[in-house]
Design an enzyme around this catalytic site. Structure first.
Site, mmCIF file in Angstrom:
data_model
loop_
_atom_site.group_PDB
_atom_site.id
_atom_site.type_symbol
_atom_site.label_atom_id
_atom_site.label_comp_id
_atom_site.label_asym_id
_atom_site.label_seq_id
_atom_site.Cartn_x
_atom_site.Cartn_y
_atom_site.Cartn_z
ATOM 1 N N GLU A 73 0.858 -1.184 0.000
ATOM 2 C CA GLU A 73 0.000 0.000 0.000
ATOM 3 C C GLU A 73 0.894 1.233 0.000
ATOM 4 O OE1 GLU A 73 -3.531 0.273 2.603
ATOM 5 O OE2 GLU A 73 -2.596 2.107 3.402
ATOM 6 N N THR B 168 -3.966 4.834 -1.239
ATOM 7 C CA THR B 168 -4.861 5.439 -0.256
ATOM 8 C C THR B 168 -5.530 6.689 -0.810
ATOM 9 O OG1 THR B 168 -3.139 6.825 0.740
ATOM 10 C CG2 THR B 168 -3.394 4.608 1.618
ATOM 11 N N TYR B 169 -6.611 7.092 -0.148
ATOM 12 C CA TYR B 169 -7.276 8.346 -0.491
ATOM 13 C C TYR B 169 -7.243 9.263 0.722
ATOM 14 C CZ TYR B 169 -10.502 11.873 -2.024
ATOM 15 O OH TYR B 169 -11.035 13.090 -2.369
ATOM 16 N N ARG C 13 -15.086 3.320 5.419
ATOM 17 C CA ARG C 13 -15.841 4.514 5.793
ATOM 18 C C ARG C 13 -14.941 5.738 5.739
ATOM 19 N NH1 ARG C 13 -17.052 6.138 11.805
ATOM 20 N NH2 ARG C 13 -14.910 6.788 11.425
ATOM 21 N N ASP D 254 -11.695 7.915 8.088
ATOM 22 C CA ASP D 254 -11.572 8.510 9.416
ATOM 23 C C ASP D 254 -12.106 9.944 9.435
ATOM 24 O OD1 ASP D 254 -10.331 6.234 10.437
ATOM 25 O OD2 ASP D 254 -8.348 6.916 9.774
ATOM 26 N N ALA E 143 -19.495 2.174 5.837
ATOM 27 C CA ALA E 143 -18.865 1.335 4.818
ATOM 28 C C ALA E 143 -19.871 0.348 4.243
ATOM 29 C CB ALA E 143 -17.668 0.596 5.413
ATOM 30 N N LYS F 214 -20.759 -6.684 6.630
ATOM 31 C CA LYS F 214 -20.151 -6.242 5.373
ATOM 32 C C LYS F 214 -19.849 -7.431 4.452
ATOM 33 C CE LYS F 214 -17.231 -3.539 7.725
ATOM 34 N NZ LYS F 214 -16.138 -2.577 8.043
#
Length: 318
Positions: free
Chosen positions: A19, A50-51, A125, A127, A145, A200
């Site tokens: 990642e 990542t976003y 979801r 942070d 999520a 989920k």
């Protein structure tokens, strides 16, 4: 290729994946390639990107008024994923989050990803940003999520937000989710955290990537609990070597996890920075070897865009 297909085709051989962070605003794609070039030599099965949500801070000016300043962020997750797949021919997986997006924004992003030939999304979801005490969903967006998973599943069935669209083309995203062997910090207890994880999976999640951990028994217990609950999808352990003294406090503070007493004591005894790094890398290598003996589907490394330490560990075990 989907993550689940990578696992199936590996025939029991564990996957190597990483990642990374997108480059900071003002940098270019070569910053990403510089991070990934050493790791691409090891043929990772996939690369997560990542976003980071847009954030603002307020500072008081001399006249007493507050001025809003944008915090330097890391944009371009979708574009970086496209660049990675084009440059390395390695599957790139964008993080898809609730915060900062309406459902229409999310649908448009998924359409773009589908056009780009990206087969996987890691659904989170997200942070709270620094100005939020608790997570606040975007107006008209997904709050959880699980809501986001439902939207992806709907698109996989060709169901768009606009019911009037005719002859829709179904998408085919493989949905990944996060798992927390030491529970999510907002959950009141591990049992409740496991309940939502099962929800989920029942909605359509196809694989799990765990939060980082340094005690393998936490992961083993987590996997056992999942199997007892009927969660039978692949559970990929998330790994990060501890390599600096500051991480003794920063990692528990930022990621809400415990560090083993033996590891902490060894780091405290270390004479210098190099010895601390050696201790951390050795711990991580041994941790990975034990996980491989357990039969994990792969090892997923949180690089924080620092490839050198990840490469040292990966070369020692793969």
């Amino acid at each position: 290729m989907k993550v689940t297909e990578h696992i199936e085709r590996a025939n029991g051989k564990p996957l190597f994946s990483v990642e990374i962070l997108p480059p900071l605003k003002g940098q270019d794609v070569n910053c990403t390639f510089k991070t990934l070039d050493p790791l691409a030599e090891l043929n990772p099965a996939f690369i997560d990107v990542t976003y980071h949500r847009q954030e603002f801070i307020y500072k008081q000016k001399d006249n007493g008024l507050l001025k809003r300043y944008q915090v330097r962020k890391r944009p371009g997750t979708v574009a970086i994923c496209a660049a990675i797949q084009n440059h390395y021919k390695i599957d790139a997986i964008p993080h898809l989050i609730c915060g900062g997006f309406t459902k229409e924004d999310t649908e448009d992003a998924l359409i773009d990803l589908n056009f780009l030939g990206i087969d996987n999304v890691l659904v989170l979801r997200g942070d709270p940003i620094k100005t939020e005490k608790n997570f606040i969903p975007e107006k008209g967006g997904n709050a959880f999520a699980s809501d986001l998973i439902e939207q992806v599943v709907n698109l996989n069935h060709g169901k768009y937000l606009d019911d009037d669209i005719q002859e829709t083309y179904p998408m085919d995203f493989c949905i990944g989710i996060s798992g927390y062997p030491e529970k999510h910090f907002e959950s009141p207890n591990l049992a409740m955290d496991m309940y939502y994880l099962k929800k989920k999976v029942d909605l359509g999640a196809e694989y799990i990537v765990t939060q980082m951990f340094f005690d393998n028994h936490k992961y083993f217990d987590f996997v056992n609990k999942c199997r007892e609950m009927g969660i039978n999808i692949p559970i990929i352990p998330g790994i990060k070597p501890l390599t600096t003294f500051n991480q003794l406090t920063k990692i528990p503070q930022n990621f809400y996890i415990d560090l083993p007493e033996d590891l902490a004591i060894e780091v405290l005894k270390a004479k210098d920075k190099e010895q601390i790094k050696e201790i951390g890398l050795e711990w991580c290598i041994n941790q990975c070897k034990e996980l491989l003996e357990f039969g994990v589907p792969g090892l997923h490394f949180y690089t924080m865009s620092n490839s050198a330490n990840t490469k040292k560990v990966a070369e020692a075990i793969f």
